[in-house]
Design a protein around this motif. Sequence first.
Motif, PDB file in Angstrom:
ATOM      1  N   GLY A 156      82.985  48.667 -30.201  1.00 19.86           N
ATOM      2  CA  GLY A 156      84.238  49.000 -30.886  1.00 19.86           C
ATOM      3  C   GLY A 156      84.075  50.216 -31.782  1.00 19.86           C
ATOM      4  N   MET A 157      82.895  50.347 -32.397  1.00 17.68           N
ATOM      5  CA  MET A 157      82.645  51.501 -33.265  1.00 17.68           C
ATOM      6  C   MET A 157      82.741  52.782 -32.445  1.00 17.68           C
ATOM      7  N   ASN A 158      82.285  52.703 -31.217  1.00 15.94           N
ATOM      8  CA  ASN A 158      82.348  53.868 -30.344  1.00 15.94           C
ATOM      9  C   ASN A 158      83.798  54.239 -30.022  1.00 15.94           C
ATOM     10  N   GLU A 159      84.631  53.199 -29.848  1.00 12.90           N
ATOM     11  CA  GLU A 159      86.064  53.441 -29.611  1.00 12.90           C
ATOM     12  C   GLU A 159      86.700  54.129 -30.821  1.00 12.90           C
ATOM     13  N   LEU A 160      86.346  53.652 -32.007  1.00 13.92           N
ATOM     14  CA  LEU A 160      86.898  54.249 -33.235  1.00 13.92           C
ATOM     15  C   LEU A 160      86.432  55.699 -33.376  1.00 13.92           C
TER      16      LEU A 160
END
Length: 218
Positions: A156-160
């Motif tokens: 999810g951090m990568n998506e953000l």
Amino acid sequence: MKITFTNFKHDRVTNVATRCPHCGHFGTFELVGLNDVYTLDSLNSQIINYLGVRKCPNEKCKGHLFFISDNNRNVLMTSPSETIPFDRENIPAKVLNAFEEAIKCHSNSCFIASANMIRKTLEEICIERGASGANLFNKLQDLGGKILIPQELLSGMNELRLLGNDAAHIEAQTYSEIGKEEIEVSLDFAKEILKAVYQYDNLLQRLRKLKDKTNNAT
Ligand SMILES: [Zn+2]
């Protein structure tokens, strides 16, 4: 938001239920001795909007609020604007400053600026945890080995990161749109990341302290 005063009256009040921008309490806001102003459709005299002043029902707060709502009691705008509540406990100052600014941008409908600040929040987490790399993608990979965090949150951090990238660079096109919904999901996700990195451990320690207290008592 523009309200046009072509046809208006001020002989009634409406209900205003919202979250207080001052204390975060959700409630039905109280009257302060004034009627609301409402605008009417010139053709059929239907009410379009209510405008007025209220007081927070929380006795410890009593904060002021100006509102605009529609005829179905949906609050369209408040001033000060509502901010998404979150737990600040144990979050280091630089990370907290970046995330608070992301929340302020959202509450003022500046969604691209909010995406940028969410990305900055991730960068501050990487700096604070000593994660290194040539760019944020590499830093987040390095961070994965330094903190205990579920794989889903790491992805999810990568998506953000990509959302913030789109917000900052015109040529990046991972997200077709950065709007209210994208930012609200992102802020929720960022809150989970902050919990995992800074707050789970603290919560566990508090629980252990309670256990020690119980053991000492028996
Ligand atoms: Zn309040």
